[in-house]
Design a protein around this motif. Structure first.
Motif, PDB file in Angstrom:
ATOM      1  N   THR B  52     -41.598 -41.100 -66.099  1.00  0.00           N
ATOM      2  CA  THR B  52     -40.886 -39.822 -65.852  1.00  0.00           C
ATOM      3  C   THR B  52     -41.353 -39.202 -64.521  1.00  0.00           C
ATOM      4  O   THR B  52     -40.585 -38.542 -63.835  1.00  0.00           O
ATOM      5  CB  THR B  52     -40.829 -39.022 -66.993  1.00  0.00           C
ATOM      6  N   PHE B  55     -40.034 -40.905 -61.214  1.00  0.00           N
ATOM      7  CA  PHE B  55     -38.651 -40.285 -61.383  1.00  0.00           C
ATOM      8  C   PHE B  55     -38.651 -38.813 -60.756  1.00  0.00           C
ATOM      9  O   PHE B  55     -37.888 -38.759 -59.629  1.00  0.00           O
ATOM     10  CB  PHE B  55     -38.218 -40.405 -62.589  1.00  0.00           C
ATOM     11  N   ASP B  56     -39.443 -38.011 -61.364  1.00  0.00           N
ATOM     12  CA  ASP B  56     -39.454 -36.772 -60.587  1.00  0.00           C
ATOM     13  C   ASP B  56     -39.880 -36.608 -59.200  1.00  0.00           C
ATOM     14  O   ASP B  56     -39.402 -36.001 -58.540  1.00  0.00           O
ATOM     15  CB  ASP B  56     -40.201 -35.902 -61.495  1.00  0.00           C
ATOM     16  N   THR B  58     -39.944 -39.032 -57.147  1.00  0.00           N
ATOM     17  CA  THR B  58     -39.082 -39.760 -56.175  1.00  0.00           C
ATOM     18  C   THR B  58     -37.561 -39.204 -55.766  1.00  0.00           C
ATOM     19  O   THR B  58     -37.425 -38.960 -54.798  1.00  0.00           O
ATOM     20  CB  THR B  58     -38.648 -41.108 -56.794  1.00  0.00           C
ATOM     21  N   PHE B  59     -36.978 -38.282 -56.868  1.00  0.00           N
ATOM     22  CA  PHE B  59     -35.683 -37.837 -56.632  1.00  0.00           C
ATOM     23  C   PHE B  59     -35.973 -36.398 -56.371  1.00  0.00           C
ATOM     24  O   PHE B  59     -36.147 -35.818 -57.298  1.00  0.00           O
ATOM     25  CB  PHE B  59     -34.745 -38.486 -57.485  1.00  0.00           C
ATOM     26  N   GLY B  60     -35.943 -35.895 -55.137  1.00  0.00           N
ATOM     27  CA  GLY B  60     -36.101 -34.273 -54.865  1.00  0.00           C
ATOM     28  C   GLY B  60     -37.534 -34.231 -54.851  1.00  0.00           C
ATOM     29  O   GLY B  60     -37.822 -32.874 -54.839  1.00  0.00           O
ATOM     30  N   PRO B  64     -40.677 -39.689 -51.479  1.00  0.00           N
ATOM     31  CA  PRO B  64     -39.941 -40.162 -50.196  1.00  0.00           C
ATOM     32  C   PRO B  64     -40.665 -40.014 -49.080  1.00  0.00           C
ATOM     33  O   PRO B  64     -40.806 -40.890 -48.128  1.00  0.00           O
ATOM     34  CB  PRO B  64     -38.665 -39.843 -50.256  1.00  0.00           C
TER      35      PRO B  64
END
Lengths: 276, 261
Positions: B52, B55-56, B58-60, B64
Protein backbone atom coordinates in the motif's frame (compact mmCIF):
# COMPACT_ATOMS: atom_id res chain seq x y z
CA UNK A 1 45.61 -7.01 -68.15
CA UNK A 2 48.66 -9.23 -68.11
CA UNK A 3 51.71 -8.97 -70.24
CA UNK A 4 51.21 -10.70 -73.55
CA UNK A 5 54.88 -11.45 -73.75
CA UNK A 6 55.22 -15.07 -72.71
CA UNK A 7 58.88 -14.58 -71.90
CA UNK A 8 58.38 -12.12 -69.13
CA UNK A 9 57.73 -13.98 -65.89
CA UNK A 10 54.46 -13.24 -64.13
CA UNK A 11 56.23 -13.31 -60.79
CA UNK A 12 59.97 -12.98 -60.34
CA UNK A 13 61.50 -13.84 -56.99
CA UNK A 14 64.87 -12.18 -56.87
CA UNK A 15 67.25 -13.45 -54.17
CA UNK A 16 64.72 -13.50 -51.34
CA UNK A 17 66.19 -13.68 -47.84
CA UNK A 18 64.21 -13.69 -44.63
CA UNK A 19 65.34 -14.22 -41.06
CA UNK A 20 63.06 -14.16 -38.05
CA UNK A 21 64.49 -12.53 -34.94
CA UNK A 22 62.76 -12.16 -31.63
CA UNK A 23 63.57 -12.05 -27.94
CA UNK A 24 61.76 -14.08 -25.34
CA UNK A 25 62.71 -14.37 -21.67
CA UNK A 26 65.84 -12.37 -22.38
CA UNK A 27 66.99 -14.90 -24.97
CA UNK A 28 67.71 -13.83 -28.51
CA UNK A 29 66.29 -16.07 -31.19
CA UNK A 30 67.51 -15.92 -34.77
CA UNK A 31 65.87 -18.31 -37.21
CA UNK A 32 66.73 -17.98 -40.87
CA UNK A 33 63.67 -18.91 -42.91
CA UNK A 34 64.65 -18.24 -46.51
CA UNK A 35 68.14 -17.94 -47.88
CA UNK A 36 68.35 -16.62 -51.38
CA UNK A 37 65.30 -17.86 -53.23
CA UNK A 38 65.47 -16.89 -56.89
CA UNK A 39 62.76 -18.16 -59.16
CA UNK A 40 60.52 -17.16 -62.06
CA UNK A 41 56.85 -18.06 -62.18
CA UNK A 42 55.35 -18.09 -65.66
CA UNK A 43 52.10 -16.44 -66.65
CA UNK A 44 49.08 -18.74 -66.27
CA UNK A 45 51.06 -21.57 -64.79
CA UNK A 46 50.02 -23.68 -61.85
CA UNK A 47 53.02 -23.84 -59.56
CA UNK A 48 53.11 -25.85 -56.36
CA UNK A 49 55.63 -25.19 -53.64
CA UNK A 50 56.47 -28.18 -51.51
CA UNK A 51 59.02 -28.79 -48.81
CA UNK A 52 59.46 -30.16 -45.29
CA UNK A 53 57.67 -28.32 -42.49
CA UNK A 54 59.53 -25.23 -41.40
CA UNK A 55 61.15 -24.70 -44.80
CA UNK A 56 59.60 -21.28 -45.21
CA UNK A 57 56.89 -22.15 -47.75
CA UNK A 58 54.29 -19.99 -46.07
CA UNK A 59 56.81 -17.21 -45.48
CA UNK A 60 57.61 -17.22 -49.18
CA UNK A 61 53.94 -16.94 -50.06
CA UNK A 62 53.42 -14.13 -47.56
CA UNK A 63 56.33 -12.29 -49.13
CA UNK A 64 54.82 -12.70 -52.60
CA UNK A 65 51.56 -11.33 -51.19
CA UNK A 66 53.49 -8.44 -49.57
CA UNK A 67 52.12 -9.50 -46.19
CA UNK A 68 55.72 -9.79 -45.06
CA UNK A 69 58.82 -8.05 -46.30
CA UNK A 70 61.97 -9.79 -47.41
CA UNK A 71 65.13 -8.71 -45.58
CA UNK A 72 67.01 -8.84 -48.86
CA UNK A 73 65.64 -9.35 -52.36
CA UNK A 74 62.55 -8.30 -54.24
CA UNK A 75 59.33 -9.58 -55.71
CA UNK A 76 58.46 -8.40 -59.21
CA UNK A 77 55.02 -8.77 -60.72
CA UNK A 78 54.98 -8.25 -64.50
CA UNK A 79 58.42 -6.73 -64.15
CA UNK A 80 57.45 -4.20 -61.48
CA UNK A 81 58.58 -4.44 -57.88
CA UNK A 82 55.74 -4.78 -55.37
CA UNK A 83 55.87 -3.86 -51.69
CA UNK A 84 52.19 -3.66 -50.77
CA UNK A 85 49.27 -6.06 -51.20
CA UNK A 86 47.34 -5.30 -54.36
CA UNK A 87 44.14 -6.45 -56.06
CA UNK A 88 46.12 -8.28 -58.75
CA UNK A 89 47.17 -10.84 -56.11
CA UNK A 90 44.63 -12.63 -53.93
CA UNK A 91 45.22 -15.01 -51.09
CA UNK A 92 43.40 -18.17 -50.03
CA UNK A 93 44.16 -19.06 -46.44
CA UNK A 94 44.64 -22.45 -44.84
CA UNK A 95 42.22 -21.73 -41.98
CA UNK A 96 39.83 -20.04 -44.49
CA UNK A 97 40.17 -16.62 -42.80
CA UNK A 98 36.50 -15.76 -43.13
CA UNK A 99 35.05 -13.03 -40.95
CA UNK A 100 32.63 -14.95 -38.69
CA UNK A 101 30.37 -11.92 -38.16
CA UNK A 102 29.84 -11.35 -41.88
CA UNK A 103 27.46 -13.24 -44.12
CA UNK A 104 28.85 -15.28 -46.99
CA UNK A 105 28.20 -12.57 -49.55
CA UNK A 106 29.63 -9.83 -47.35
CA UNK A 107 32.77 -11.91 -46.94
CA UNK A 108 33.10 -12.23 -50.71
CA UNK A 109 32.42 -8.52 -51.18
CA UNK A 110 35.06 -7.57 -48.63
CA UNK A 111 38.03 -7.09 -51.02
CA UNK A 112 35.78 -4.96 -53.22
CA UNK A 113 34.35 -2.75 -50.48
CA UNK A 114 37.79 -2.04 -49.02
CA UNK A 115 38.72 -0.84 -52.49
CA UNK A 116 35.71 1.41 -52.75
CA UNK A 117 33.83 -0.51 -55.42
CA UNK A 118 30.20 0.74 -55.34
CA UNK A 119 27.93 -1.59 -53.39
CA UNK A 120 25.69 -2.67 -56.26
CA UNK A 121 28.68 -3.49 -58.41
CA UNK A 122 30.38 -5.33 -55.55
CA UNK A 123 27.24 -7.39 -54.92
CA UNK A 124 26.96 -8.28 -58.59
CA UNK A 125 30.58 -9.40 -58.78
CA UNK A 126 30.39 -11.30 -55.50
CA UNK A 127 27.29 -13.17 -56.73
CA UNK A 128 29.11 -14.10 -59.91
CA UNK A 129 31.96 -15.68 -57.95
CA UNK A 130 29.60 -17.40 -55.52
CA UNK A 131 27.85 -18.95 -58.50
CA UNK A 132 31.22 -20.08 -59.81
CA UNK A 133 31.96 -21.99 -56.61
CA UNK A 134 28.37 -23.21 -56.38
CA UNK A 135 27.37 -21.36 -53.23
CA UNK A 136 24.89 -18.83 -54.57
CA UNK A 137 22.16 -20.33 -52.40
CA UNK A 138 24.13 -19.60 -49.24
CA UNK A 139 24.58 -15.84 -49.66
CA UNK A 140 22.98 -14.95 -46.35
CA UNK A 141 24.47 -17.77 -44.28
CA UNK A 142 27.20 -17.17 -41.78
CA UNK A 143 30.49 -19.08 -42.03
CA UNK A 144 29.87 -21.19 -38.91
CA UNK A 145 26.77 -22.62 -40.60
CA UNK A 146 28.87 -24.07 -43.44
CA UNK A 147 31.11 -27.12 -43.63
CA UNK A 148 34.87 -26.69 -43.96
CA UNK A 149 34.79 -27.38 -47.67
CA UNK A 150 32.04 -24.84 -48.20
CA UNK A 151 33.89 -22.27 -46.12
CA UNK A 152 36.96 -22.67 -48.28
CA UNK A 153 34.83 -22.23 -51.39
CA UNK A 154 33.75 -18.92 -49.91
CA UNK A 155 37.44 -18.16 -49.37
CA UNK A 156 38.08 -18.98 -53.02
CA UNK A 157 35.16 -16.85 -54.21
CA UNK A 158 36.48 -13.96 -52.13
CA UNK A 159 39.92 -14.34 -53.66
CA UNK A 160 38.38 -14.34 -57.14
CA UNK A 161 36.22 -11.29 -56.42
CA UNK A 162 38.80 -8.72 -57.46
CA UNK A 163 39.52 -10.76 -60.60
CA UNK A 164 43.21 -11.05 -59.74
CA UNK A 165 45.83 -12.37 -62.15
CA UNK A 166 47.47 -14.30 -59.39
CA UNK A 167 46.03 -16.67 -56.79
CA UNK A 168 48.21 -17.34 -53.78
CA UNK A 169 47.02 -20.43 -51.96
CA UNK A 170 48.44 -21.46 -48.60
CA UNK A 171 47.66 -25.15 -48.08
CA UNK A 172 44.05 -24.31 -48.86
CA UNK A 173 42.76 -27.87 -48.59
CA UNK A 174 44.93 -28.90 -45.65
CA UNK A 175 42.12 -28.48 -43.14
CA UNK A 176 39.51 -30.27 -45.24
CA UNK A 177 38.60 -33.96 -45.05
CA UNK A 178 40.04 -36.24 -47.72
CA UNK A 179 36.91 -36.80 -49.79
CA UNK A 180 35.93 -33.15 -49.92
CA UNK A 181 39.55 -32.31 -50.71
CA UNK A 182 39.49 -34.40 -53.88
CA UNK A 183 36.34 -32.68 -54.99
CA UNK A 184 37.83 -29.26 -54.21
CA UNK A 185 40.97 -30.08 -56.18
CA UNK A 186 38.87 -30.85 -59.21
CA UNK A 187 36.84 -27.67 -58.74
CA UNK A 188 40.03 -25.64 -58.51
CA UNK A 189 41.34 -27.26 -61.70
CA UNK A 190 38.19 -26.27 -63.53
CA UNK A 191 38.22 -22.71 -62.22
CA UNK A 192 41.87 -22.41 -63.18
CA UNK A 193 41.07 -23.61 -66.70
CA UNK A 194 38.22 -21.14 -67.01
CA UNK A 195 39.98 -18.10 -65.61
CA UNK A 196 43.57 -18.52 -66.72
CA UNK A 197 45.12 -17.40 -63.44
CA UNK A 198 48.67 -17.82 -62.34
CA UNK A 199 48.49 -19.97 -59.23
CA UNK A 200 51.09 -20.39 -56.51
CA UNK A 201 49.95 -23.28 -54.38
CA UNK A 202 51.61 -24.25 -51.10
CA UNK A 203 51.12 -27.85 -50.03
CA UNK A 204 52.82 -30.62 -48.13
CA UNK A 205 50.76 -33.25 -49.94
CA UNK A 206 52.80 -34.92 -52.68
CA UNK A 207 49.84 -36.32 -54.60
CA UNK A 208 48.08 -32.99 -54.51
CA UNK A 209 51.14 -31.20 -55.87
CA UNK A 210 51.55 -33.65 -58.76
CA UNK A 211 47.85 -33.76 -59.49
CA UNK A 212 47.43 -30.01 -59.83
CA UNK A 213 50.69 -28.52 -61.01
CA UNK A 214 52.53 -27.64 -64.18
CA UNK A 215 55.71 -27.39 -62.15
CA UNK A 216 56.65 -28.16 -58.58
CA UNK A 217 59.15 -26.07 -56.69
CA UNK A 218 60.84 -28.17 -54.03
CA UNK A 219 62.32 -26.13 -51.20
CA UNK A 220 65.09 -27.46 -49.02
CA UNK A 221 64.82 -27.85 -45.28
CA UNK A 222 64.95 -24.51 -43.45
CA UNK A 223 66.46 -22.12 -44.21
CA UNK A 224 64.64 -22.58 -47.48
CA UNK A 225 66.40 -22.44 -50.80
CA UNK A 226 65.33 -23.75 -54.18
CA UNK A 227 66.26 -27.40 -54.14
CA UNK A 228 64.82 -28.49 -57.44
CA UNK A 229 62.12 -27.60 -59.94
CA UNK A 230 60.18 -30.59 -61.22
CA UNK A 231 58.10 -30.48 -64.40
CA UNK A 232 54.85 -32.39 -64.32
CA UNK A 233 54.17 -33.81 -67.73
CA UNK A 234 50.58 -34.96 -67.47
CA UNK A 235 47.92 -34.15 -70.07
CA UNK A 236 45.16 -31.70 -69.21
CA UNK A 237 42.35 -31.47 -68.41
CA UNK A 238 43.24 -33.81 -65.63
CA UNK A 239 39.76 -34.37 -64.24
CA UNK A 240 38.85 -36.40 -67.29
CA UNK A 241 40.98 -39.41 -66.43
CA UNK A 242 42.58 -41.16 -63.46
CA UNK A 243 45.74 -39.10 -63.09
CA UNK A 244 47.29 -41.42 -60.51
CA UNK A 245 47.12 -44.28 -63.02
CA UNK A 246 48.98 -42.34 -65.70
CA UNK A 247 52.53 -43.70 -66.36
CA UNK A 248 54.05 -40.24 -65.74
CA UNK A 249 52.51 -39.85 -62.31
CA UNK A 250 54.57 -42.29 -60.25
CA UNK A 251 58.03 -41.18 -61.48
CA UNK A 252 57.38 -37.51 -60.66
CA UNK A 253 55.91 -38.37 -57.31
CA UNK A 254 58.85 -40.63 -56.54
CA UNK A 255 61.40 -37.98 -57.45
CA UNK A 256 59.90 -35.46 -55.06
CA UNK A 257 59.36 -38.05 -52.38
CA UNK A 258 63.05 -38.90 -52.38
CA UNK A 259 64.04 -35.25 -52.13
CA UNK A 260 61.71 -34.73 -49.20
CA UNK A 261 62.60 -37.97 -47.46
CA UNK A 262 66.26 -37.11 -47.21
CA UNK A 263 65.43 -33.80 -45.58
CA UNK A 264 62.96 -35.43 -43.26
CA UNK A 265 65.52 -38.01 -42.14
CA UNK A 266 68.12 -35.33 -41.47
CA UNK A 267 65.54 -33.37 -39.49
CA UNK A 268 64.56 -36.36 -37.37
CA UNK A 269 68.19 -37.21 -36.63
CA UNK A 270 68.89 -33.65 -35.61
CA UNK A 271 65.92 -33.61 -33.30
CA UNK A 272 66.75 -36.92 -31.63
CA UNK A 273 70.38 -35.97 -31.05
CA UNK A 274 69.13 -32.94 -29.17
CA UNK A 275 70.11 -30.19 -31.56
CA UNK A 276 67.80 -27.20 -31.66
CA UNK B 1 8.15 -36.80 -32.82
CA UNK B 2 11.33 -36.09 -30.94
CA UNK B 3 10.36 -32.45 -30.64
CA UNK B 4 6.96 -33.35 -29.24
CA UNK B 5 8.54 -35.52 -26.61
CA UNK B 6 11.04 -32.85 -25.62
CA UNK B 7 8.31 -30.19 -25.54
CA UNK B 8 6.35 -32.39 -23.18
CA UNK B 9 9.36 -32.80 -20.97
CA UNK B 10 10.01 -29.08 -20.97
CA UNK B 11 6.42 -28.45 -19.89
CA UNK B 12 6.74 -30.88 -17.04
CA UNK B 13 10.09 -29.36 -16.10
CA UNK B 14 8.59 -25.93 -16.04
CA UNK B 15 5.88 -27.14 -13.69
CA UNK B 16 8.55 -28.67 -11.51
CA UNK B 17 10.67 -25.52 -11.41
CA UNK B 18 7.76 -23.13 -10.90
CA UNK B 19 6.44 -25.19 -7.97
CA UNK B 20 9.36 -24.59 -5.60
CA UNK B 21 9.46 -20.92 -6.63
CA UNK B 22 5.82 -20.44 -5.70
CA UNK B 23 6.23 -22.38 -2.50
CA UNK B 24 9.27 -20.35 -1.48
CA UNK B 25 7.48 -17.08 -2.24
CA UNK B 26 4.47 -18.20 -0.22
CA UNK B 27 6.62 -19.13 2.77
CA UNK B 28 8.74 -15.97 2.65
CA UNK B 29 5.93 -13.49 2.09
CA UNK B 30 3.55 -15.34 4.40
CA UNK B 31 5.94 -15.37 7.32
CA UNK B 32 6.94 -11.77 6.54
CA UNK B 33 3.27 -10.74 6.71
CA UNK B 34 2.70 -12.65 9.96
CA UNK B 35 5.87 -11.35 11.58
CA UNK B 36 5.00 -7.80 10.56
CA UNK B 37 1.56 -8.04 12.05
CA UNK B 38 2.69 -9.31 15.45
CA UNK B 39 6.00 -7.45 15.72
CA UNK B 40 7.08 -3.83 15.63
CA UNK B 41 6.08 -2.23 12.30
CA UNK B 42 9.09 0.14 12.46
CA UNK B 43 11.46 -2.82 12.39
CA UNK B 44 9.49 -4.90 9.91
CA UNK B 45 6.19 -3.74 8.46
CA UNK B 46 4.01 -6.45 6.89
CA UNK B 47 4.11 -6.95 3.11
CA UNK B 48 0.64 -5.54 2.76
CA UNK B 49 1.75 -2.25 4.34
CA UNK B 50 4.75 -2.08 2.01
CA UNK B 51 2.53 -2.66 -1.01
CA UNK B 52 0.00 0.00 0.00
CA UNK B 53 2.94 2.30 0.74
CA UNK B 54 4.29 1.63 -2.73
CA UNK B 55 0.89 2.43 -4.19
CA UNK B 56 0.68 5.67 -2.20
CA UNK B 57 4.09 7.01 -3.15
CA UNK B 58 3.65 5.95 -6.78
CA UNK B 59 0.28 7.55 -7.47
CA UNK B 60 0.28 11.19 -6.52
CA UNK B 61 3.42 10.60 -4.42
CA UNK B 62 7.06 11.48 -4.86
CA UNK B 63 8.22 8.17 -6.41
CA UNK B 64 7.74 8.95 -10.14
CA UNK B 65 9.61 12.25 -9.84
CA UNK B 66 12.38 10.62 -7.86
CA UNK B 67 12.64 7.77 -10.33
CA UNK B 68 12.84 10.20 -13.23
CA UNK B 69 15.58 12.15 -11.53
CA UNK B 70 17.43 8.91 -10.79
CA UNK B 71 17.12 7.73 -14.38
CA UNK B 72 18.50 11.02 -15.59
CA UNK B 73 21.53 10.58 -13.38
CA UNK B 74 21.87 6.98 -14.48
CA UNK B 75 21.72 7.91 -18.14
CA UNK B 76 24.30 10.70 -17.97
CA UNK B 77 26.70 8.67 -15.80
CA UNK B 78 26.38 5.50 -17.86
CA UNK B 79 26.68 7.29 -21.20
CA UNK B 80 29.88 8.96 -20.02
CA UNK B 81 31.25 5.63 -18.80
CA UNK B 82 30.30 3.98 -22.07
CA UNK B 83 32.06 6.61 -24.17
CA UNK B 84 35.20 7.00 -22.11
CA UNK B 85 35.42 3.33 -21.14
CA UNK B 86 35.21 2.18 -24.75
CA UNK B 87 37.69 4.80 -25.92
CA UNK B 88 40.27 4.12 -23.20
CA UNK B 89 39.76 0.38 -23.57
CA UNK B 90 40.59 0.61 -27.27
CA UNK B 91 43.61 2.81 -26.58
CA UNK B 92 45.23 0.65 -23.92
CA UNK B 93 44.20 -2.57 -25.64
CA UNK B 94 45.74 -1.59 -28.94
CA UNK B 95 48.70 0.66 -28.10
CA UNK B 96 51.30 -0.49 -25.61
CA UNK B 97 52.40 3.09 -25.05
CA UNK B 98 48.90 4.07 -23.90
CA UNK B 99 48.83 0.97 -21.73
CA UNK B 100 52.10 1.95 -20.07
CA UNK B 101 50.91 5.52 -19.51
CA UNK B 102 47.37 4.86 -18.27
CA UNK B 103 47.57 1.23 -17.13
CA UNK B 104 49.01 1.72 -13.64
CA UNK B 105 46.58 4.53 -12.78
CA UNK B 106 43.59 2.58 -14.01
CA UNK B 107 44.67 -0.49 -12.08
CA UNK B 108 45.11 1.54 -8.91
CA UNK B 109 41.70 3.12 -9.32
CA UNK B 110 40.08 -0.20 -10.07
CA UNK B 111 41.49 -1.62 -6.85
CA UNK B 112 40.08 1.29 -4.81
CA UNK B 113 36.52 0.79 -3.53
CA UNK B 114 34.27 3.53 -4.88
CA UNK B 115 32.86 4.10 -1.40
CA UNK B 116 36.32 5.13 -0.17
CA UNK B 117 36.44 7.79 -2.86
CA UNK B 118 33.10 9.37 -1.92
CA UNK B 119 34.49 12.02 0.47
CA UNK B 120 37.02 13.04 -2.16
CA UNK B 121 34.36 13.23 -4.86
CA UNK B 122 32.21 15.30 -2.55
CA UNK B 123 35.13 17.60 -1.90
CA UNK B 124 36.03 17.99 -5.53
CA UNK B 125 32.67 18.05 -7.22
CA UNK B 126 30.28 19.05 -4.48
CA UNK B 127 26.75 17.88 -3.77
CA UNK B 128 25.47 18.80 -7.23
CA UNK B 129 24.80 16.72 -10.30
CA UNK B 130 28.49 16.48 -11.22
CA UNK B 131 29.51 14.62 -8.09
CA UNK B 132 26.70 12.11 -8.48
CA UNK B 133 27.49 11.56 -12.14
CA UNK B 134 31.11 10.86 -11.21
CA UNK B 135 29.99 8.15 -8.78
CA UNK B 136 27.80 6.45 -11.41
CA UNK B 137 30.55 6.84 -13.97
CA UNK B 138 33.15 5.21 -11.71
CA UNK B 139 30.86 2.28 -11.04
CA UNK B 140 30.15 1.54 -14.71
CA UNK B 141 33.47 2.58 -16.21
CA UNK B 142 35.70 -0.33 -15.22
CA UNK B 143 33.76 -3.33 -16.52
CA UNK B 144 33.29 -1.47 -19.81
CA UNK B 145 36.91 -0.46 -20.11
CA UNK B 146 38.32 -3.82 -19.06
CA UNK B 147 36.12 -5.80 -21.45
CA UNK B 148 36.88 -3.47 -24.34
CA UNK B 149 40.57 -3.73 -23.49
CA UNK B 150 40.50 -7.54 -23.51
CA UNK B 151 38.54 -7.71 -26.74
CA UNK B 152 40.80 -5.29 -28.56
CA UNK B 153 44.02 -6.72 -27.16
CA UNK B 154 43.14 -10.23 -28.35
CA UNK B 155 42.35 -9.07 -31.88
CA UNK B 156 42.66 -12.16 -34.08
CA UNK B 157 46.02 -11.93 -35.85
CA UNK B 158 44.89 -14.19 -38.67
CA UNK B 159 41.92 -11.98 -39.53
CA UNK B 160 44.12 -8.88 -39.39
CA UNK B 161 46.28 -10.57 -41.99
CA UNK B 162 43.20 -11.36 -44.09
CA UNK B 163 42.27 -7.69 -43.87
CA UNK B 164 45.74 -6.62 -44.98
CA UNK B 165 45.70 -9.09 -47.86
CA UNK B 166 42.42 -7.68 -49.13
CA UNK B 167 43.18 -3.99 -49.00
CA UNK B 168 42.80 -2.79 -45.40
CA UNK B 169 45.84 -0.54 -45.18
CA UNK B 170 45.12 2.02 -42.45
CA UNK B 171 44.91 1.76 -38.68
CA UNK B 172 41.38 3.17 -38.77
CA UNK B 173 40.42 0.52 -41.32
CA UNK B 174 41.90 -2.23 -39.16
CA UNK B 175 39.92 -0.98 -36.16
CA UNK B 176 36.66 -0.57 -38.05
CA UNK B 177 36.76 -3.66 -40.22
CA UNK B 178 38.51 -6.24 -38.06
CA UNK B 179 39.37 -5.38 -34.48
CA UNK B 180 36.13 -3.81 -33.27
CA UNK B 181 33.75 -6.27 -34.96
CA UNK B 182 35.78 -9.13 -33.49
CA UNK B 183 35.74 -7.52 -30.05
CA UNK B 184 32.07 -6.55 -30.16
CA UNK B 185 30.70 -9.52 -28.18
CA UNK B 186 33.10 -8.78 -25.31
CA UNK B 187 32.44 -5.05 -25.50
CA UNK B 188 28.69 -5.66 -25.32
CA UNK B 189 29.19 -7.94 -22.31
CA UNK B 190 31.06 -5.05 -20.71
CA UNK B 191 28.08 -2.76 -21.31
CA UNK B 192 25.77 -5.31 -19.70
CA UNK B 193 27.97 -5.56 -16.61
CA UNK B 194 28.34 -1.79 -16.64
CA UNK B 195 24.62 -0.99 -16.58
CA UNK B 196 24.10 -3.22 -13.52
CA UNK B 197 26.96 -1.51 -11.72
CA UNK B 198 25.65 1.89 -12.76
CA UNK B 199 22.34 1.22 -10.98
CA UNK B 200 24.25 0.39 -7.79
CA UNK B 201 26.41 3.49 -8.26
CA UNK B 202 23.29 5.58 -8.74
CA UNK B 203 21.78 4.41 -5.43
CA UNK B 204 25.06 4.95 -3.60
CA UNK B 205 25.45 8.44 -5.04
CA UNK B 206 21.94 9.45 -4.09
CA UNK B 207 22.06 8.01 -0.61
CA UNK B 208 25.37 9.67 0.20
CA UNK B 209 25.22 12.83 -1.85
CA UNK B 210 21.47 13.45 -1.41
CA UNK B 211 19.65 15.94 -3.57
CA UNK B 212 16.78 14.15 -5.25
CA UNK B 213 16.28 10.72 -6.70
CA UNK B 214 15.33 7.40 -5.17
CA UNK B 215 18.30 7.47 -2.79
CA UNK B 216 17.14 10.64 -1.15
CA UNK B 217 13.66 9.23 -0.80
CA UNK B 218 15.13 6.19 0.92
CA UNK B 219 17.12 8.33 3.34
CA UNK B 220 14.10 10.52 4.11
CA UNK B 221 11.80 7.62 4.89
CA UNK B 222 14.54 6.00 6.95
CA UNK B 223 14.99 9.13 9.02
CA UNK B 224 11.22 9.36 9.53
CA UNK B 225 11.06 5.69 10.62
CA UNK B 226 8.54 4.98 7.82
CA UNK B 227 9.95 1.55 7.18
CA UNK B 228 7.00 0.55 4.97
CA UNK B 229 7.73 3.44 2.60
CA UNK B 230 11.47 2.88 2.95
CA UNK B 231 11.17 -0.67 1.63
CA UNK B 232 8.73 0.50 -1.04
CA UNK B 233 11.29 3.05 -2.24
CA UNK B 234 14.05 0.45 -2.32
CA UNK B 235 12.01 -1.93 -4.52
CA UNK B 236 12.50 -0.05 -7.82
CA UNK B 237 16.30 -0.44 -7.54
CA UNK B 238 16.68 -4.19 -8.02
CA UNK B 239 13.83 -4.05 -10.52
CA UNK B 240 15.68 -1.41 -12.53
CA UNK B 241 18.91 -3.38 -12.35
CA UNK B 242 17.27 -6.58 -13.54
CA UNK B 243 15.28 -4.98 -16.35
CA UNK B 244 18.20 -2.97 -17.73
CA UNK B 245 20.59 -5.91 -17.50
CA UNK B 246 18.07 -8.06 -19.38
CA UNK B 247 17.71 -5.41 -22.07
CA UNK B 248 21.48 -5.30 -22.55
CA UNK B 249 21.62 -9.08 -22.51
CA UNK B 250 19.22 -9.06 -25.45
CA UNK B 251 21.36 -6.59 -27.35
CA UNK B 252 24.45 -8.61 -26.47
CA UNK B 253 22.93 -11.85 -27.76
CA UNK B 254 22.16 -10.09 -30.99
CA UNK B 255 25.91 -9.56 -31.46
CA UNK B 256 26.80 -13.03 -30.25
CA UNK B 257 24.91 -15.11 -32.79
CA UNK B 258 27.95 -15.78 -34.94
CA UNK B 259 29.85 -17.14 -31.96
CA UNK B 260 27.60 -20.18 -31.66
CA UNK B 261 30.00 -22.40 -33.50
Amino acid sequence: MSSADGRQPKIRLDDIHKTFRWTSKGKQHVVPALEGVTFDIRPHEFLSVIGPSGCGKTTLLRIIASLANADIGKVLIDGREVTKPGPERAMVFQAFGLFPWKTVIDNVKFPLTTRKVPDAEATRRAREQLRRVGLDRFETSHPHQLSGGMQQRVGLARALATEPDILLMDEPFGAIDAQTREYMQEELMKIWHETDKTVVFITHDLDEAVLLSDRILVLSRGPGTVRRVVDVDLPRPRWEYDVRAHPNFAPVRHEIWQLLRRDLQAQTEEETTGGD
Amino acid sequence: MATEASAGRRLRLRGLTAGPHLLAALVVFGSWELYGRVGNPVVMPPVSAVLTGLFDITFGGPLPGALLSSLQLLFVGFATALGLGTLLGILIGRYSLANRVFGPFLNAMYATPDIALLPLILLWFGFGMTGRVVVVFLAAFFPIMINTYSGVRDAPADLLEVGAAFGVDSELGRLRKVILPAALPLIMAGYRLGIGRAVVGMAVAEVYLRLGGLGTLIVQYGAAFRTDLLIAAILPLPLLGIVLTKVFERIENHFQYWRNV
